[in-house]
Design a protein around this motif. Structure first.
Motif: not given
Length: 168
Positions: A3-5, A8-10
């Motif tokens: 979810r964190a990745l 961050h990509v978003g």
């Protein structure tokens, strides 16, 4: 972690989209104050999007090595400082739109925006990853450089205003 990745990509994707759209439109979709400060405020919004995207690219490609890339870090600091100067100039002009300050405002905003853009272009031009630099340049400056240094006429007019005591 997933979810964190994904978050961050978003975030990076939104920064890239914002920089590209502002680059194409000259920042015309940014929410800025009305009046004679609007063009400079749009330019600061555009350069802020480029700054955010460039920061993302630096962290993705260099990570902790950015500390050792003093030239890149220095250029990023220059860009941030010149965007601050541009913002302060716009804020001053919006608070007190004195016609006697026209030449000084024109000079200060043109110089700050040009310097900020040059610093950001310098970062991109000196990225170690040429592929990242190519993609970043196309996304951040799709139509090329937009700012020029203040003309000699504006510089002379601003100097005259300061020497004559007309500038506030």
């Amino acid at each position: 972690f997933d979810r964190a990745l994904a978050g961050h990509v978003g975030h990076v994707a939104r920064n890239a989209t914002r920089a590209f759209v502002h680059g194409l439109t000259g920042g015309h979709l940014a929410q800025v104050p009305d009046g004679d400060v609007a063009p400079a405020a749009r330019a600061v919004a555009r350069l802020s999007a480029v700054f955010a995207l460039t920061t993302d690219a630096l962290m993705a490609t260099l990570g902790g090595g950015l500390k050792r890339a003093e030239g890149l870090a220095g250029r990023m600091a220059d860009a941030l400082a010149w965007m601050y100067v541009a913002s302060a100039t716009i804020n001053r002009r919006a608070a007190d739109p004195d016609p006697a300050d026209d030449a000084c405002y024109a000079w200060a905003s043109a110089e700050a925006l040009w310097q900020a853009e040059q610093a950001l272009r310098g970062v991109i031009d000196n990225l170690p990853s040429r592929a990242t630099a190519f993609v970043l340049r196309r996304c951040a400056f799709p139509l090329g450089a937009r700012h020029r240094p203040p003309s000699d006429a504006i510089t002379a007019a601003a100097g005259r205003a300061i020497l004559d005591g007309r500038a506030g």
